[in-house]
Design a protein around this motif. Sequence first.
Motif, PDB file in Angstrom:
ATOM      1  N   ALA A 275       0.825  -1.213   0.000  1.00 16.97           N
ATOM      2  CA  ALA A 275       0.000   0.000   0.000  1.00 16.97           C
ATOM      3  C   ALA A 275       0.856   1.258   0.000  1.00 16.97           C
ATOM      4  O   ALA A 275       0.404   2.324  -0.437  1.00 16.97           O
ATOM      5  CB  ALA A 275      -0.922   0.013   1.224  1.00 16.97           C
ATOM      6  N   ARG A 333       1.019  -5.942  -4.057  1.00 19.66           N
ATOM      7  CA  ARG A 333      -0.378  -5.535  -4.220  1.00 19.66           C
ATOM      8  C   ARG A 333      -1.187  -6.602  -4.962  1.00 19.66           C
ATOM      9  O   ARG A 333      -2.355  -6.852  -4.639  1.00 19.66           O
ATOM     10  CB  ARG A 333      -0.443  -4.223  -4.994  1.00 19.66           C
ATOM     11  N   ARG A 341      -7.640  -5.770  -0.009  1.00 19.01           N
ATOM     12  CA  ARG A 341      -7.131  -4.530  -0.606  1.00 19.01           C
ATOM     13  C   ARG A 341      -7.927  -3.323  -0.129  1.00 19.01           C
ATOM     14  O   ARG A 341      -7.361  -2.269   0.172  1.00 19.01           O
ATOM     15  CB  ARG A 341      -7.165  -4.634  -2.135  1.00 19.01           C
ATOM     16  N   THR A 342      -9.253  -3.462  -0.055  1.00 20.86           N
ATOM     17  CA  THR A 342     -10.089  -2.371   0.442  1.00 20.86           C
ATOM     18  C   THR A 342      -9.737  -2.037   1.889  1.00 20.86           C
ATOM     19  O   THR A 342      -9.618  -0.867   2.271  1.00 20.86           O
ATOM     20  CB  THR A 342     -11.571  -2.755   0.344  1.00 20.86           C
ATOM     21  N   THR A 345      -6.181  -0.383   2.022  1.00 19.02           N
ATOM     22  CA  THR A 345      -6.187   0.975   1.472  1.00 19.02           C
ATOM     23  C   THR A 345      -6.789   1.961   2.469  1.00 19.02           C
ATOM     24  O   THR A 345      -6.280   3.078   2.649  1.00 19.02           O
ATOM     25  CB  THR A 345      -6.975   1.007   0.151  1.00 19.02           C
ATOM     26  N   ARG A 349      -4.932   5.149   4.393  1.00 16.65           N
ATOM     27  CA  ARG A 349      -5.435   6.524   4.469  1.00 16.65           C
ATOM     28  C   ARG A 349      -5.423   7.029   5.913  1.00 16.65           C
ATOM     29  O   ARG A 349      -5.002   8.153   6.186  1.00 16.65           O
ATOM     30  CB  ARG A 349      -6.862   6.616   3.922  1.00 16.65           C
ATOM     31  N   ALA A 383      -1.190   9.331  -2.693  1.00 10.60           N
ATOM     32  CA  ALA A 383      -1.927   8.067  -2.849  1.00 10.60           C
ATOM     33  C   ALA A 383      -3.152   8.033  -1.946  1.00 10.60           C
ATOM     34  O   ALA A 383      -4.227   7.568  -2.351  1.00 10.60           O
ATOM     35  CB  ALA A 383      -1.008   6.889  -2.541  1.00 10.60           C
ATOM     36  N   ASP A 386      -5.830  10.354  -3.433  1.00  9.91           N
ATOM     37  CA  ASP A 386      -6.468   9.728  -4.595  1.00  9.91           C
ATOM     38  C   ASP A 386      -7.428   8.620  -4.169  1.00  9.91           C
ATOM     39  O   ASP A 386      -8.523   8.475  -4.727  1.00  9.91           O
ATOM     40  CB  ASP A 386      -5.401   9.170  -5.538  1.00  9.91           C
ATOM     41  N   SER A 387      -7.038   7.821  -3.173  1.00  7.45           N
ATOM     42  CA  SER A 387      -7.930   6.740  -2.735  1.00  7.45           C
ATOM     43  C   SER A 387      -9.143   7.307  -1.999  1.00  7.45           C
ATOM     44  O   SER A 387     -10.240   6.744  -2.082  1.00  7.45           O
ATOM     45  CB  SER A 387      -7.179   5.747  -1.843  1.00  7.45           C
ATOM     46  N   ALA A 390     -11.507   8.382  -4.706  1.00  9.31           N
ATOM     47  CA  ALA A 390     -12.150   7.216  -5.304  1.00  9.31           C
ATOM     48  C   ALA A 390     -13.210   6.626  -4.375  1.00  9.31           C
ATOM     49  O   ALA A 390     -14.264   6.171  -4.833  1.00  9.31           O
ATOM     50  CB  ALA A 390     -11.102   6.159  -5.638  1.00  9.31           C
ATOM     51  N   ALA A 391     -12.960   6.651  -3.068  1.00 11.98           N
ATOM     52  CA  ALA A 391     -13.906   6.092  -2.103  1.00 11.98           C
ATOM     53  C   ALA A 391     -14.954   7.112  -1.662  1.00 11.98           C
ATOM     54  O   ALA A 391     -15.831   6.769  -0.869  1.00 11.98           O
ATOM     55  CB  ALA A 391     -13.151   5.573  -0.883  1.00 11.98           C
TER      56      ALA A 391
END
Length: 730
Positions: A275, A333, A341-342, A345, A349, A383, A386-387, A390-391
């Motif tokens: 990650a 990854r 992965r969820t 991630t 964060r 990163a 960005d995540s 996306a979420a």
Amino acid sequence: MDRSPTDAPTFAARRTRLLGREQEVQAVLDAVDAASQSVVTITGVGGSGKTSLAVEVGHRLVGQFGRRWFVDLTVVDHPEDVVVHVLHEVGLRSSLGDPHDVLAAELRRGPALIVLDNCEHVLDAAAHLVAVVAAACPELTLVATSRRPLDVPGERRLSLGPLPLTDDGAPGPAVRLLTARANALGAHVDPTGPEGAALLSVCRRLDGLPLPLVLAATQLRSVTPAELDARLAEGLRLPAMRGGTAHQRTMTASLDWSLDLLTPTGADLYRRLGAFVGGFDAALARDVCAPGTPPVQVTQALGELVDHSLLAVDTAGVATRYRMLAVVREHARAHLDDEARTEVTAAHRRAVLARISAQRDRDRYFSPDQIRELEELHDDVVAAIDSAIAARDAPTLVALLTGTIRFWRVTGRIRFGLDRSKAAIAVLEGSGRAVLEYMLADQERILGLLDDAAEHAHDALERIRRGEPAAWLPFAIAVTGDVAAAQGRFDDARDAYRQVRALYDPQTDPRLHALWCANLGGIELEAGQDAAAEQLLEEAREIFAVHPPVWLAGRVQGHLGVLARRRGDFGSAATLLLGGLDDLAPYNALAEAAPLVDELALVLAATGRAQDAADCHRAAAEMRRRMGSPEPEDTETMGGQPALSIAEVVALGRRTAFHRHGTDLLTPRELEVAELVADGLTNPQIAERLVISPGTARTHVERIRTKLGVGSRVQVARWVLEEYVERQTR
């Protein structure tokens, strides 16, 4: 003891020329020459070129060891078969007694070299073999390659890292390897031509690892370097290589081999650490590990991953930091399922946000130490942002951005921050949107997008005045004033700053008052009100002297230098401008530095230093380009030459008459090297011309720069042409 029909020692042939590993080869040769050391282990991640290095060393030692054997352990499946396989490769059969004793008896007959290749999967058996025969054979040298050290007595280790990407501005060994392999396969690429930037980018994406570079080279037969770079940007997918052992044909197979050797805890942490885009410490690693994992297990697992060459480690700072190479990270990854992965991630964060929040709580005005810490964390901050986008994780996104936009602003990443802010605003509503809008307006102002800046500043101020959130009101009003000044509406700008002044107490927040004085002083300077500007700037400087460090202190000093230049006091102007730039250099504060560098150029031109003034103008143009706001005249003045950094501008500005006596400072060899630099030769070319090593050539160039007080090869060349040659022809 019986001899097999293959009585003559054998050694592996060189496959191709070894590029970029001369220092490592010499390090192994030096270790072999040390009488007290008989065991050298070459460690490194899969694909780093350990086998090729060991083969090259073996061939270099042909005069020292008449008996040399290369033993490939990848064909051994069971630990108990290691010694039997080595006996066979040496040309022996064990009919009686312990096979270790049989082998030792043969190797005691005189000087001998054995290379044991790929020890990691049978490490304990290989280590036992090495320990036994090394102790029994004083004239034996053992070179082992392994992803893990053997940990035997007398072992000397060499950790093999990636190939360097550049060599003092010229294409480095990684680029040379990629192009040499590609051209050998029928491609036609030139690292010194227009394709050079794309080739360098490919090598950077592949971390300079030899195996991925060799695999990528096969693609250059059918695609351009730019197309290959674009494909790699979408995902590190490389073809397989024919021949060789199975785990050496692809990076995936090579890393699968390492993953299979890990403990369950080590393998789980390996997958989770993918990650992280940049470096991380043990605390961040604990934040992404499986819930409930004891800290001591995380520490042990980190040690295991370092031991297996899957993590690079840096112990130079206060806390040990770790990093995965890009190809390793992608592999890690890929071995996480969607659910894991969820989870990882989201944990990443939260971990990054906690670190950013701690930074902000410590000092909201940024110190150089904080800047350095955020630089280390920056890739992972991006990163995480960005995540979060996306979420659609709005709370985390707002918190990350408010802690990072100022960092981007201070360090000159203006266009980068603008693009990220726009992407975030598209998914935000309410108070978070208002805060980001005023920060967005400030970035647009710096880039000259004044209409957009005015719109966003107005919208943000209206939202915040309605109570969303009131704590940001002084900053939002100040941005509207800054935008008004950029549009030439100086009265509106002054009115905005008068409103800001009514919202805080200078006694309780002196640094905020210093910022107010500094910003309004800059507005008055731009408006041509020099007396008002000087009064405000001096007040700001006095506060900054008591309450350091604040990055804007450098701009204040530089603005006072502008006032001195306007008065014709060029000596004071140069001192103040250089002092301000010196303060801004630790922050790499491009937005503040660029106009001051242009002002310094005017001072240098007025004092007869036309060429130095031109260099400063080029440097300022490059700073604006890096921020994302090139002006038309900037692109016309670059001339293809590398521009100076802020620190190099300071060094140039403070240079006096010393460069006119450079011939008295340089040795005859350094003068010879300087002339070759002026002829445009790279360090490897200089080394070849003078029959010295590239490292020695690099050292000569660095000493020349230091003695002449210059920051680039271009300036060395200019000194040769303008000073040395002139003196020699008088």
